[in-house]
Design a protein around this motif. Structure first.
Motif, mmCIF file in Angstrom:
data_model
loop_
_atom_site.group_PDB
_atom_site.id
_atom_site.type_symbol
_atom_site.label_atom_id
_atom_site.label_comp_id
_atom_site.label_asym_id
_atom_site.label_seq_id
_atom_site.Cartn_x
_atom_site.Cartn_y
_atom_site.Cartn_z
ATOM 1 N N GLN A 1 -22.148 70.355 -20.712
ATOM 2 C CA GLN A 1 -20.837 69.846 -21.105
ATOM 3 C C GLN A 1 -20.254 70.676 -22.241
ATOM 4 O O GLN A 1 -20.982 71.227 -23.079
ATOM 5 N N LEU A 2 -18.928 70.775 -22.258
ATOM 6 C CA LEU A 2 -18.195 71.340 -23.383
ATOM 7 C C LEU A 2 -17.393 70.187 -23.986
ATOM 8 O O LEU A 2 -16.278 69.902 -23.556
ATOM 9 N N PRO A 3 -17.989 69.440 -24.943
ATOM 10 C CA PRO A 3 -17.377 68.195 -25.429
ATOM 11 C C PRO A 3 -15.969 68.414 -25.960
ATOM 12 O O PRO A 3 -15.742 69.229 -26.851
ATOM 13 N N GLY A 4 -15.025 67.662 -25.394
ATOM 14 C CA GLY A 4 -13.643 67.784 -25.825
ATOM 15 C C GLY A 4 -13.023 69.141 -25.538
ATOM 16 O O GLY A 4 -11.955 69.463 -26.061
ATOM 17 N N GLY A 5 -13.685 69.927 -24.695
ATOM 18 C CA GLY A 5 -13.291 71.321 -24.506
ATOM 19 C C GLY A 5 -11.983 71.528 -23.775
ATOM 20 O O GLY A 5 -11.469 72.651 -23.735
ATOM 21 N N GLN A 6 -11.415 70.457 -23.201
ATOM 22 C CA GLN A 6 -10.135 70.590 -22.511
ATOM 23 C C GLN A 6 -9.023 69.829 -23.229
ATOM 24 O O GLN A 6 -8.022 69.448 -22.624
ATOM 25 N N GLY A 7 -9.235 69.600 -24.510
ATOM 26 C CA GLY A 7 -8.205 68.940 -25.312
ATOM 27 C C GLY A 7 -8.278 67.436 -25.240
ATOM 28 O O GLY A 7 -8.701 66.778 -26.185
ATOM 29 N N THR A 8 -7.876 66.861 -24.113
ATOM 30 C CA THR A 8 -7.929 65.407 -23.948
ATOM 31 C C THR A 8 -9.084 64.984 -23.041
ATOM 32 O O THR A 8 -9.176 63.821 -22.673
ATOM 33 N N SER A 9 -9.942 65.920 -22.679
ATOM 34 C CA SER A 9 -11.135 65.603 -21.887
ATOM 35 C C SER A 9 -12.182 66.672 -22.128
ATOM 36 O O SER A 9 -11.875 67.750 -22.663
ATOM 37 N N SER A 10 -13.400 66.371 -21.740
ATOM 38 C CA SER A 10 -14.481 67.343 -21.895
ATOM 39 C C SER A 10 -14.523 68.288 -20.705
ATOM 40 O O SER A 10 -14.291 67.888 -19.561
ATOM 41 N N GLY A 11 -14.821 69.533 -20.993
ATOM 42 C CA GLY A 11 -15.027 70.505 -19.934
ATOM 43 C C GLY A 11 -16.511 70.659 -19.647
ATOM 44 O O GLY A 11 -17.340 69.869 -20.082
ATOM 45 N N GLY A 12 -16.841 71.686 -18.910
ATOM 46 C CA GLY A 12 -18.246 71.908 -18.595
ATOM 47 C C GLY A 12 -18.437 73.177 -17.800
ATOM 48 O O GLY A 12 -17.484 73.766 -17.280
ATOM 49 N N GLN A 13 -19.683 73.611 -17.718
ATOM 50 C CA GLN A 13 -20.055 74.828 -17.008
ATOM 51 C C GLN A 13 -21.046 74.474 -15.908
ATOM 52 O O GLN A 13 -22.244 74.682 -16.026
ATOM 53 N N ARG A 14 -20.513 73.912 -14.840
ATOM 54 C CA ARG A 14 -21.331 73.419 -13.730
ATOM 55 C C ARG A 14 -22.247 74.502 -13.170
ATOM 56 O O ARG A 14 -23.347 74.207 -12.682
ATOM 57 N N GLU A 15 -21.816 75.749 -13.246
ATOM 58 C CA GLU A 15 -22.592 76.825 -12.642
ATOM 59 C C GLU A 15 -23.961 77.019 -13.293
ATOM 60 O O GLU A 15 -24.858 77.637 -12.706
ATOM 61 N N PHE A 16 -24.147 76.468 -14.504
ATOM 62 C CA PHE A 16 -25.425 76.635 -15.188
ATOM 63 C C PHE A 16 -26.384 75.461 -14.983
ATOM 64 O O PHE A 16 -27.505 75.466 -15.500
ATOM 65 N N ILE A 17 -25.946 74.433 -14.250
ATOM 66 C CA ILE A 17 -26.832 73.294 -13.999
ATOM 67 C C ILE A 17 -28.129 73.719 -13.318
ATOM 68 O O ILE A 17 -29.225 73.332 -13.759
ATOM 69 N N PRO A 18 -28.089 74.515 -12.243
ATOM 70 C CA PRO A 18 -29.356 74.921 -11.607
ATOM 71 C C PRO A 18 -30.275 75.699 -12.553
ATOM 72 O O PRO A 18 -31.493 75.494 -12.540
ATOM 73 N N THR A 19 -29.716 76.566 -13.373
ATOM 74 C CA THR A 19 -30.523 77.360 -14.301
ATOM 75 C C THR A 19 -31.284 76.470 -15.267
ATOM 76 O O THR A 19 -32.508 76.602 -15.447
ATOM 77 N N LEU A 20 -30.578 75.538 -15.902
ATOM 78 C CA LEU A 20 -31.228 74.669 -16.878
ATOM 79 C C LEU A 20 -32.187 73.692 -16.204
ATOM 80 O O LEU A 20 -33.231 73.346 -16.764
ATOM 81 N N THR A 21 -31.833 73.240 -15.010
ATOM 82 C CA THR A 21 -32.713 72.317 -14.290
ATOM 83 C C THR A 21 -34.050 72.981 -13.983
ATOM 84 O O THR A 21 -35.125 72.402 -14.219
ATOM 85 N N ARG A 22 -33.995 74.182 -13.456
ATOM 86 C CA ARG A 22 -35.241 74.900 -13.141
ATOM 87 C C ARG A 22 -36.062 75.140 -14.397
ATOM 88 O O ARG A 22 -37.291 74.990 -14.397
ATOM 89 N N ALA A 23 -35.387 75.497 -15.488
ATOM 90 C CA ALA A 23 -36.102 75.762 -16.739
ATOM 91 C C ALA A 23 -36.775 74.504 -17.266
ATOM 92 O O ALA A 23 -37.912 74.548 -17.755
ATOM 93 N N ALA A 24 -36.092 73.360 -17.179
ATOM 94 C CA ALA A 24 -36.649 72.113 -17.696
ATOM 95 C C ALA A 24 -37.876 71.669 -16.901
ATOM 96 O O ALA A 24 -38.855 71.170 -17.471
ATOM 97 N N VAL A 25 -37.830 71.836 -15.586
ATOM 98 C CA VAL A 25 -38.992 71.469 -14.768
ATOM 99 C C VAL A 25 -40.153 72.404 -15.079
ATOM 100 O O VAL A 25 -41.310 71.975 -15.184
#
Length: 278
Positions: free
Chosen positions: A202-226
């Motif tokens: 997540q990019l908290p508040g990154g879109q001004g009135t809402s949070s943004g995010g970098q969905r493309e990195f979900i698989p990378t972090l998921t694999r690393a955490a497991v």
């Protein structure tokens, strides 16, 4: 000695299979919820992965006053009860006030303490006193070792059914980073540790009135955490994240979940064959 925490016939913790908490960020309508629950039920059976269904009846910490929050406690719990009745999936949702805990505990199997509220003693104690599993998300502002104080609050309330969740730490403005050391550090408290793969990008508040995010990195972090030895995964998923009413940029498209979980299963097997990282 590490605690094994049971949810019905699902055993979680050291030596137990990796489990997945998944579902839409917030309850938008029955159609989205039931469609997602049906897909998660099938996926869990196909891949032999224990699945716990998650969706929030209220998102109390939205960026903007105009952001969609959900149907509320009573209406939301009715929808979640339908998921349990039809699919038999255990249920998790956030609780935000001590006053709502008892009603939530009548339907939910796991009460989740949101990251921003993890130090709210009255809320943590109220959740603990229900005897339900309490999943505490580590605040973005806390170190992993600081979670020991929260564990003690729950234990002092007579409950040792505890999960802890890593979901990234604040790094400057509108950004989070994940320190994988947090997983083994929090496991030293003796309870299962979950990795929140979607809020961590997540990019908290990154879109001004809402949070943004970098969905493309979900698989990378998921694999690393497991690979780092987490006991479970938390993933918000949605049939069409780009049209989701909350946290769309950080939700996994439902159609892409199976491929990621197949990778996760392979990594879990490799870690178990060589011994869990210490």
């Amino acid at each position: 000695m590490a605690q094994t925490v049971a949810i019905g016939n699902i055993q979680t913790g050291e030596g137990q299979p990796l489990f997945v908490i998944a579902g839409p960020c917030v309850i938008e309508n029955e159609t989205v919820i039931m469609e997602t629950a049906a897909a998660l039920k099938r996926l869990g059976e196909t891949l032999n992965i224990p699945v716990i269904f998650k969706s929030s009846y209220d998102k109390a910490n939205r960026t903007s006053i105009d952001s969609y929050r959900g149907p509320g406690l009573i209406a939301g719990l009715k929808v979640l009860q339908q998921v349990k009745t039809q699919f038999g999936l255990p249920l998790l949702s956030d609780v935000h006030h001590p006053e709502e805990v008892d009603a939530a505990a009548e339907v939910l199997d796991i009460l989740q303490i949101p990251a921003f509220l993890c130090r709210q003693t009255d809320l943590v104690v109220a959740a603990a006193k229900t005897g339900k599993v309490v999943n505490v998300k580590k605040g973005q502002f806390l170190s992993p070792w600081d979670m020991g104080n929260i564990v003690k609050k729950i234990e002092a309330s007579g409950n040792n059914r505890i999960w802890l969740t890593e979901r990234g730490a604040s790094f400057g403005y509108n950004n989070l980073v994940t320190d994988m050391r947090a997983i083994p550090i929090m496991q030293r408290f003796g309870y299962p540790v979950i990795f929140d793969a979607t809020h961590s990008v997540q990019l908290p508040g990154g879109q001004g009135t809402s949070s943004g995010g970098q969905r493309e990195f979900i698989p990378t972090l998921t694999r690393a955490a497991v690979a780092a030895g987490c006991d479970g995964l938390f993933m918000e998923v949605h049939p069409n994240p780009d049209k989701a009413l909350s946290d769309g940029p950080t939700q996994v498209p439902l159609a892409e979940l199976e491929g990621l979980l197949r990778q996760v299963k392979a990594i879990e097997a490799a870690v178990r064959s060589t011994g869990k990282p210490s």
